[in-house]
Design a protein around this motif. Structure first.
Motif, PDB file in Angstrom:
ATOM      1  N   GLY A   3      21.381 -45.920 -15.355  1.00  0.00           N
ATOM      2  CA  GLY A   3      20.110 -45.752 -16.032  1.00  0.00           C
ATOM      3  C   GLY A   3      20.284 -45.279 -17.464  1.00  0.00           C
ATOM      4  O   GLY A   3      19.565 -45.721 -18.373  1.00  0.00           O
ATOM      5  N   TRP A   4      21.219 -44.380 -17.677  1.00  0.00           N
ATOM      6  CA  TRP A   4      21.518 -43.879 -19.031  1.00  0.00           C
ATOM      7  C   TRP A   4      21.950 -45.031 -19.941  1.00  0.00           C
ATOM      8  O   TRP A   4      21.471 -45.166 -21.063  1.00  0.00           O
ATOM      9  CB  TRP A   4      22.610 -42.811 -18.933  1.00  0.00           C
ATOM     10  CG  TRP A   4      23.232 -42.387 -20.225  1.00  0.00           C
ATOM     11  CD1 TRP A   4      24.249 -43.016 -20.895  1.00  0.00           C
ATOM     12  CD2 TRP A   4      22.899 -41.225 -21.001  1.00  0.00           C
ATOM     13  NE1 TRP A   4      24.578 -42.323 -22.027  1.00  0.00           N
ATOM     14  CE2 TRP A   4      23.765 -41.224 -22.126  1.00  0.00           C
ATOM     15  CE3 TRP A   4      21.982 -40.195 -20.866  1.00  0.00           C
ATOM     16  CZ2 TRP A   4      23.724 -40.218 -23.097  1.00  0.00           C
ATOM     17  CZ3 TRP A   4      21.941 -39.202 -21.823  1.00  0.00           C
ATOM     18  CH2 TRP A   4      22.800 -39.217 -22.933  1.00  0.00           C
ATOM     19  N   ARG A   5      22.870 -45.859 -19.459  1.00  0.00           N
ATOM     20  CA  ARG A   5      23.368 -46.963 -20.279  1.00  0.00           C
ATOM     21  C   ARG A   5      22.260 -47.966 -20.590  1.00  0.00           C
ATOM     22  O   ARG A   5      22.206 -48.514 -21.692  1.00  0.00           O
ATOM     23  CB  ARG A   5      24.527 -47.648 -19.554  1.00  0.00           C
ATOM     24  CG  ARG A   5      25.812 -46.816 -19.569  1.00  0.00           C
ATOM     25  CD  ARG A   5      26.900 -47.440 -18.730  1.00  0.00           C
ATOM     26  NE  ARG A   5      28.170 -46.737 -18.912  1.00  0.00           N
ATOM     27  CZ  ARG A   5      29.236 -46.926 -18.144  1.00  0.00           C
ATOM     28  NH1 ARG A   5      29.195 -47.806 -17.153  1.00  0.00           N
ATOM     29  NH2 ARG A   5      30.353 -46.238 -18.375  1.00  0.00           N
ATOM     30  N   THR A   6      21.369 -48.199 -19.628  1.00  0.00           N
ATOM     31  CA  THR A   6      20.248 -49.100 -19.870  1.00  0.00           C
ATOM     32  C   THR A   6      19.340 -48.537 -20.957  1.00  0.00           C
ATOM     33  O   THR A   6      18.885 -49.262 -21.852  1.00  0.00           O
ATOM     34  CB  THR A   6      19.443 -49.304 -18.577  1.00  0.00           C
ATOM     35  OG1 THR A   6      20.279 -49.906 -17.585  1.00  0.00           O
ATOM     36  CG2 THR A   6      18.234 -50.203 -18.822  1.00  0.00           C
ATOM     37  N   HIS A   7      19.083 -47.240 -20.889  1.00  0.00           N
ATOM     38  CA  HIS A   7      18.218 -46.584 -21.871  1.00  0.00           C
ATOM     39  C   HIS A   7      18.835 -46.645 -23.271  1.00  0.00           C
ATOM     40  O   HIS A   7      18.155 -46.976 -24.249  1.00  0.00           O
ATOM     41  CB  HIS A   7      17.996 -45.133 -21.459  1.00  0.00           C
ATOM     42  CG  HIS A   7      17.049 -44.392 -22.352  1.00  0.00           C
ATOM     43  ND1 HIS A   7      15.732 -44.746 -22.482  1.00  0.00           N
ATOM     44  CD2 HIS A   7      17.228 -43.323 -23.166  1.00  0.00           C
ATOM     45  CE1 HIS A   7      15.134 -43.924 -23.340  1.00  0.00           C
ATOM     46  NE2 HIS A   7      16.026 -43.056 -23.770  1.00  0.00           N
TER      47      HIS A   7
ATOM     48  N   LEU B 201      30.563 -42.970 -27.970  1.00  0.00           N
ATOM     49  CA  LEU B 201      29.722 -41.774 -28.081  1.00  0.00           C
ATOM     50  C   LEU B 201      28.752 -41.640 -26.916  1.00  0.00           C
ATOM     51  O   LEU B 201      28.599 -40.547 -26.356  1.00  0.00           O
ATOM     52  CB  LEU B 201      28.950 -41.802 -29.405  1.00  0.00           C
ATOM     53  CG  LEU B 201      27.976 -40.627 -29.609  1.00  0.00           C
ATOM     54  CD1 LEU B 201      28.729 -39.309 -29.673  1.00  0.00           C
ATOM     55  CD2 LEU B 201      27.140 -40.833 -30.870  1.00  0.00           C
ATOM     56  N   ALA B 202      28.079 -42.722 -26.546  1.00  0.00           N
ATOM     57  CA  ALA B 202      27.069 -42.640 -25.488  1.00  0.00           C
ATOM     58  C   ALA B 202      27.680 -42.165 -24.175  1.00  0.00           C
ATOM     59  O   ALA B 202      27.134 -41.276 -23.502  1.00  0.00           O
ATOM     60  CB  ALA B 202      26.392 -43.998 -25.305  1.00  0.00           C
ATOM     61  N   ASP B 203      28.816 -42.742 -23.789  1.00  0.00           N
ATOM     62  CA  ASP B 203      29.457 -42.322 -22.546  1.00  0.00           C
ATOM     63  C   ASP B 203      29.967 -40.882 -22.641  1.00  0.00           C
ATOM     64  O   ASP B 203      29.898 -40.125 -21.662  1.00  0.00           O
ATOM     65  CB  ASP B 203      30.615 -43.257 -22.194  1.00  0.00           C
ATOM     66  CG  ASP B 203      30.139 -44.572 -21.596  1.00  0.00           C
ATOM     67  OD1 ASP B 203      28.965 -44.645 -21.163  1.00  0.00           O
ATOM     68  OD2 ASP B 203      30.932 -45.526 -21.552  1.00  0.00           O
ATOM     69  N   ALA B 204      30.476 -40.501 -23.811  1.00  0.00           N
ATOM     70  CA  ALA B 204      30.964 -39.134 -23.986  1.00  0.00           C
ATOM     71  C   ALA B 204      29.810 -38.135 -23.872  1.00  0.00           C
ATOM     72  O   ALA B 204      29.962 -37.061 -23.279  1.00  0.00           O
ATOM     73  CB  ALA B 204      31.664 -38.991 -25.338  1.00  0.00           C
ATOM     74  N   MET B 205      28.654 -38.484 -24.436  1.00  0.00           N
ATOM     75  CA  MET B 205      27.492 -37.610 -24.341  1.00  0.00           C
ATOM     76  C   MET B 205      27.024 -37.491 -22.897  1.00  0.00           C
ATOM     77  O   MET B 205      26.660 -36.407 -22.433  1.00  0.00           O
ATOM     78  CB  MET B 205      26.360 -38.143 -25.223  1.00  0.00           C
ATOM     79  CG  MET B 205      26.535 -37.823 -26.690  1.00  0.00           C
ATOM     80  SD  MET B 205      26.491 -36.040 -27.027  1.00  0.00           S
ATOM     81  CE  MET B 205      24.831 -35.634 -26.491  1.00  0.00           C
ATOM     82  N   PHE B 206      27.036 -38.604 -22.184  1.00  0.00           N
ATOM     83  CA  PHE B 206      26.633 -38.551 -20.776  1.00  0.00           C
ATOM     84  C   PHE B 206      27.564 -37.635 -19.996  1.00  0.00           C
ATOM     85  O   PHE B 206      27.118 -36.800 -19.202  1.00  0.00           O
ATOM     86  CB  PHE B 206      26.646 -39.950 -20.169  1.00  0.00           C
ATOM     87  CG  PHE B 206      26.259 -39.966 -18.713  1.00  0.00           C
ATOM     88  CD1 PHE B 206      24.925 -39.966 -18.338  1.00  0.00           C
ATOM     89  CD2 PHE B 206      27.236 -39.962 -17.727  1.00  0.00           C
ATOM     90  CE1 PHE B 206      24.566 -39.966 -16.999  1.00  0.00           C
ATOM     91  CE2 PHE B 206      26.889 -39.956 -16.390  1.00  0.00           C
ATOM     92  CZ  PHE B 206      25.545 -39.968 -16.016  1.00  0.00           C
TER      93      PHE B 206
ATOM     94  N   VAL C 264      26.789 -33.982 -20.777  1.00  0.00           N
ATOM     95  CA  VAL C 264      25.590 -33.504 -20.092  1.00  0.00           C
ATOM     96  C   VAL C 264      25.862 -33.366 -18.599  1.00  0.00           C
ATOM     97  O   VAL C 264      25.467 -32.375 -17.963  1.00  0.00           O
ATOM     98  CB  VAL C 264      24.403 -34.459 -20.341  1.00  0.00           C
ATOM     99  CG1 VAL C 264      23.197 -34.046 -19.505  1.00  0.00           C
ATOM    100  CG2 VAL C 264      24.031 -34.473 -21.808  1.00  0.00           C
ATOM    101  N   LEU C 265      26.549 -34.343 -18.039  1.00  0.00           N
ATOM    102  CA  LEU C 265      26.858 -34.312 -16.607  1.00  0.00           C
ATOM    103  C   LEU C 265      27.644 -33.066 -16.243  1.00  0.00           C
ATOM    104  O   LEU C 265      27.396 -32.428 -15.212  1.00  0.00           O
ATOM    105  CB  LEU C 265      27.642 -35.567 -16.230  1.00  0.00           C
ATOM    106  CG  LEU C 265      27.667 -35.928 -14.738  1.00  0.00           C
ATOM    107  CD1 LEU C 265      26.278 -36.339 -14.268  1.00  0.00           C
ATOM    108  CD2 LEU C 265      28.660 -37.060 -14.495  1.00  0.00           C
ATOM    109  N   SER C 266      28.594 -32.700 -17.096  1.00  0.00           N
ATOM    110  CA  SER C 266      29.405 -31.523 -16.805  1.00  0.00           C
ATOM    111  C   SER C 266      28.580 -30.244 -16.794  1.00  0.00           C
ATOM    112  O   SER C 266      28.969 -29.248 -16.188  1.00  0.00           O
ATOM    113  CB  SER C 266      30.545 -31.397 -17.823  1.00  0.00           C
ATOM    114  OG  SER C 266      30.043 -31.004 -19.090  1.00  0.00           O
TER     115      SER C 266
END
Length: 242
Positions: free
Chosen positions: A93-97, A177-182, A185-187
């Motif tokens: 969902g994050w990647r879609t957004h 960047l997007a995956d690193a930010m996710f 946040v996940l951590s």
């Protein structure tokens, strides 16, 4: 019959204007979305736009609703195709957004920075899809913060990531960047991430808070008291050494 035909014709004209405005916005930017340009692109007279939308702002709101509603509809559909892994579904969902924001830069910037009395219905629907994903994390015992905090952290990080990337020239963007930010946040919200030693304790606390309303044999006052204890436990970090 005539009234129904007139209504259908009106809806068709309105849809055509919205589609034309969306095309102008996508190809030429927000500043190019004038009533004159949209009227020309849609093949109508400018007064028709005022009659159907009130003013230019009303037209832009309609465009935003149209594009965002289509996007949210897709997100909602994908939410029903869960993989069984709530973290993987949240990442999808994050990647879609992020992808939507980068694919619709003018509209996204307009939606997130323009002064609106409240979020649009499409935006609110998107938040509800995210809320459902966060609830799945909580139900699985994976959250170590409360659901609302997790929701707002993800929502804020997603918006910030998109705006940061949109503010960077294409050839200078960090593709990771997007995956690193996710992951960052996940951590901070997921219990099995190696972010803090109190992860397991908080996960149990959050999960227990999720099922508290359904526990049998407790009065409303007892549930309220237990909810306060759980909230206090989550908002006060443990003392060093135990």
């Amino acid at each position: 019959m005539v009234g129904a035909q007139e209504a259908a014709s009106r809806d068709d004209v309105r849809a055509g204007i919205v589609a034309a405005a969306a095309r102008v916005l996508r190809e030429n930017g927000a500043d190019a979305v004038t009533t004159r340009a949209v009227a020309q692109a849609a093949g109508v007279q400018a007064p028709t736009i005022y009659r159907l939308f009130g003013d230019k702002d009303g037209l832009i709101d309609a465009v935003a609703e149209h594009v965002m509603a289509a996007y949210v509809s897709g997100k909602s559909a994908s939410a029903h195709e869960a993989t069984g892994d709530p973290v993987a579904d949240l990442r999808s969902g994050w990647r879609t957004h992020i992808g939507f924001g980068l694919a619709n830069p003018e509209l996204y910037a307009l939606m997130t920075t323009r002064g609106r009395g409240r979020p649009s219905p499409a935006t609110l629907a998107g938040i509800e899809v995210l809320r459902a994903r966060v609830r799945r994390l909580a139900a699985a015992g994976l959250l170590r913060v409360d659901e609302q905090r997790a929701l707002m952290m993800i929502h804020a990080a997603g918006n910030g990531t998109i705006l940061a990337l949109l503010g960077t020239p294409d050839d200078e963007r960090d593709p990771g960047l997007a995956d690193a930010m996710f992951d960052a946040v996940l951590s901070g919200i997921v219990a099995d991430a190696p972010a803090a030693p109190d992860t397991a304790t908080n996960a149990v606390t959050v999960t227990f808070a999720t099922v508290l309303p359904d526990l049998p044999g407790l009065s409303d006052a007892e549930r309220a008291l237990m909810a306060e204890w759980l909230r206090r436990s989550l908002t006060h970090p443990p003392h060093p050494g135990g």
